[in-house]
Design a protein around this motif. Structure first.
Motif: not given
Length: 517
Positions: A441-442, A434-437, A418-421
């Motif tokens: 949680g998703k 800044d893309g955490a939103g 899920e964290l590859r990007g």
């Protein structure tokens, strides 16, 4: 004429097996036959530290042990049931007057089982001899001279078994699968395979190919998977004796004498960890209650007896929202193995950041480790949870560990796709990106705790327990009973366990941690 039974437990080999050799000699002296036995005990596999991955490894070991014993004309007999019932039936039916086995440093269940078997044998007039282990001493009064005695045992010649044995003509019995034992579904696609041939192949490849970079690479969860010996499950279940490993190491060192490579340093480090393996097993042998009671009683009740179910589940599944922690747990769940530093980190994060009692987290790790060795596991779990009273408190910073031990992010991204990007600079702290939103949680959970705040609170709570003369008095007694000694031999590698003066250093690596060889 009388017959002799040899009871295999965690010594699933023919080679360098003193209990088997002695049993064969006794059978010959009595002009009797030998019955090699392994008992599949349902209650053992109902314990909270047992898993299907462990049984599958053992089943593979039993299969090769049966082949090796058959070559000696004494096939392995496998029976399913309580130990006393099984032994009583076999001894009565087949005129067995003596039982031999190795001393076992197991869990509290096996300790109670052995006490019950000893009482039954006395009442039945059966002589049960437990042959000492090579690196652990039963009924030890203190640690003075322990390392010297341990080293002497390792230097002794390996024990040979007679090339041909006289066996009883019995149905060998089936080796059951995990489902027959009622073990829960436990997929582990990366599990190591069991058996004597795999043990020898793993030892050989480590000493001649994989181990050159052991000293440096052992701390990395990615590099360590190859550079570490990977012998721990074979040592845990006895397809390889510790003495065989020590002798092979010495032979390899002799071959390399005078060379200028990284090998000699790596072999020295591995030798130290083999010694520390026995050191920790000795702790549980000397005090079996380490499995269930804090070594220092002042720590009883420090953490909630009933764990936070949400935190425990997130930690077990690798869903804490702390990337490196989750990657390590997911890797362990899928492979049954993890390198020593990451094992320590998983325990430390659970105990400090998540404030979970080690008795809640220890069984999960035990089940996930294919190489589960109670004598190493429980003393280590307590040490990394800070409940021994004689070890420095080490609160691993999981963010720093991720940055240091996985600098490219390859390990973290493999197990947390899920964290590859997420950019490298935010990989271990995706909540700062800044893309955490669109992520947290998703597709990936938000962190279950604030890493810094949780560590700070835990540190204050744990160190608060260490104040006062009563704490130091008991800590000194624990050191006297369990601490290693610098008395030569393997002991020269040891740093004495001791009750530390209060200090607030954290994240200090334990360079001698013996888990995950």
């Amino acid at each position: 004429m009388a017959n002799v039974l040899v009871w295999f437990k965690r010594d699933l080999r023919v080679q360098d097996n003193p209990a088997l050799a002695l049993a064969a000699a006794r059978a010959a002296a009595l002009n009797g036959a030998l019955l090699p036995l392994y008992i599949v005990e349902p209650d053992a596999w109902a314990q909270p530290d047992a898993s299907a991955r462990q049984w599958r490894f053992i089943a593979e070991c039993l299969d090769t042990l049966r082949t090796d014993l058959a070559a000696l004309s004494a096939p392995l007999i496998v029976r399913h049931g309580p130990a006393i019932d099984t032994l009583q039936t076999l001894c009565t039916t087949h005129k067995i007057t003596e039982i031999l086995s190795h001393e076992e440093t197991g869990n509290l269940w096996s300790y109670a089982r052995d006490r019950a078997v000893a009482a039954w044998a006395r009442d039945a007039g059966i002589a049960w001899k437990e042959v000492p282990q090579m690196g652990v001493q039963r009924r030890l009064r203190g640690r003075e001279g322990w390392a010297k005695t341990r080293d002497q045992a390792m230097r002794m010649a390996q024990v040979d078994t007679a090339p041909a044995l006289r066996a009883l003509p019995l149905d060998p019995g089936a080796i059951p699968d995990a489902r027959a034992l009622g073990l829960p579904f436990d997929p582990c696609p990366g599990r190591q395979k069991g058996g004597r041939a795999m043990a020898l192949s793993t030892l050989g490849s480590f000493l001649t190919e994989r181990g050159q970079d052991y000293r440096r690479a052992m701390s990395s969860p990615l590099d360590g998977a190859t550079a570490c010996s990977r012998l721990s499950p074979h040592l845990a279940f006895g397809t390889l004796s510790p003495r065989e490993a020590v002798h092979a190491l010495a032979a390899r060192r002799a071959e390399l004498k005078g060379t200028r490579t990284g090998w000699l340093g790596s072999l020295k480090s591995f030798e130290a960890r083999l010694a520390w393996r026995d050191h920790f097993m000795q702790k549980l042998e000397d005090q079996p209650s380490i499995e269930t009671r804090c070594l220092h009683t002042a720590y009883e009740g420090l953490r909630p007896t009933t764990p936070d179910a949400t935190r425990l589940h997130a930690w077990e599944q690798g869903e804490t929202g702390i990337p490196f922690v989750d990657a390590c747990m997911r890797s362990l769940n899928a492979t049954g193995w993890l390198n020593f530093r990451m094992r320590a980190m998983l325990v430390a994060v659970a105990s400090y950041h998540l404030w979970l009692d080690w008795r809640a987290t220890g069984p999960h790790l035990a089940r996930q480790f294919t190489d589960y060795e109670p004598g190493i596991h429980w003393p280590q779990v307590q040490m990394q949870s800070g409940t021994t009273g004689m070890n420095t408190i080490r609160i691993y910073n999981p963010v720093k560990q991720g940055t240091d031990q996985d600098p490219t992010g390859a390990f973290t991204r493999t197990w947390c796709p899920e964290l590859r990007g997420v950019p490298d600079t935010h990989l271990q702290t995706p909540w700062t990106w800044d893309g955490a939103g669109q992520l947290l949680g998703k597709r990936y959970p938000a962190p279950i705790v604030d890493v810094k705040d949780a560590a700070r609170a835990a540190r204050d709570r744990v160190w608060a327990v260490r104040r006062g003369d009563a704490f130091r008095t008991q800590a000194a007694q624990i050191v006297e009973k369990h601490a290693s000694r610098k008395d030569g031999g393997a002991g020269r590698h040891f740093v004495n366990d001791r009750a530390p003066k209060p200090r607030r250093k954290t994240d200090k690596p334990d360079g001698q941690l013996s888990l995950g060889l």
